[in-house]
Scaffold this motif. Structure first.
Motif, short mmCIF file in Angstrom:
data_model
loop_
_atom_site.label_atom_id
_atom_site.label_comp_id
_atom_site.label_asym_id
_atom_site.label_seq_id
_atom_site.Cartn_x
_atom_site.Cartn_y
_atom_site.Cartn_z
N UNK A 86 0.80 -1.23 0.00
CA UNK A 86 0.00 0.00 0.00
C UNK A 86 0.84 1.28 0.00
N UNK A 87 1.82 1.46 0.90
CA UNK A 87 2.59 2.70 0.85
C UNK A 87 3.41 2.84 -0.44
N UNK A 88 3.80 1.73 -1.01
CA UNK A 88 4.54 1.76 -2.27
C UNK A 88 3.65 2.29 -3.38
N UNK A 89 2.44 1.75 -3.49
CA UNK A 89 1.55 2.19 -4.57
C UNK A 89 1.08 3.63 -4.36
N UNK A 90 0.89 4.02 -3.10
CA UNK A 90 0.50 5.41 -2.84
C UNK A 90 1.60 6.38 -3.28
N UNK A 91 2.84 6.03 -2.98
CA UNK A 91 3.96 6.88 -3.38
C UNK A 91 4.09 6.92 -4.90
#
Length: 162
Positions: free
Chosen positions: A109-114
């Motif tokens: 999730x944090x990867x795709x948000x970034x």
């Protein structure tokens, strides 16, 4: 008289602002990105890959057990205990699979948000109105042709934090 002047100036400012806003170019280009390639290039993707590897190590014995029991059941050689073991193993596999999927999604999730933020920034800088996922667009039939210069994958990868 003074009220008319203020009213006229206010109307001019409002209309002038509207006219200026209408003169601003509106992006109309449609681009695409290989989202999977970008995600795999992210500095934190190794965490996701490690979770997937742990999941595979845990789930493989369950899958192997289920396959062996399925073969017995299909051949008609399964005992009542084999059938019960099959149900228990299948339920365990489902529960463990869900647990590992949730862990991988949490790490992803944090990867795709970034990445989404980087894509949005590059799209705005390069005048794109829409960015499509290359593989989804191609497999869905939504896009049958796209010029190479519309792909922003490499630009997104270069813009990712190191």
């Amino acid at each position: 008289m003074r009220n008319w002047t203020i009213l006229a100036m206010t109307a001019f400012l409002l209309l002038g602002g509207t006219l200026l806003a209408q003169n601003r170019p509106t992006p109309t280009r449609v681009g695409y990105v290989d989202a999977e390639k970008v995600v795999q290039a992210h500095k934190d993707f190794k965490k996701v890959q490690d979770i997937r590897n742990q999941a595979e190590r845990e789930l493989k014995p369950l899958r192997d057990q289920i396959q062996a029991l399925e073969a017995k059941i299909r051949a008609g050689n399964a005992t009542a205990k084999d059938q019960q073991d099959y149900r228990i193993a299948a339920q365990s596999l489902q529960e463990a699979g869900k647990k590992w999927t949730e862990r991988a999604n949490t790490a992803l999730k944090p990867i795709t948000e970034e990445i989404d933020k980087v894509i949005a920034r590059i799209a705005q800088q390069q005048g794109f109105a829409i960015i499509l996922d290359k593989k989804v667009a191609a497999t869905s039939g939504l896009v049958v042709y796209a010029a190479e210069e519309l792909e922003i994958t490499d630009a997104v990868i270069k813009a990712l934090p190191k």
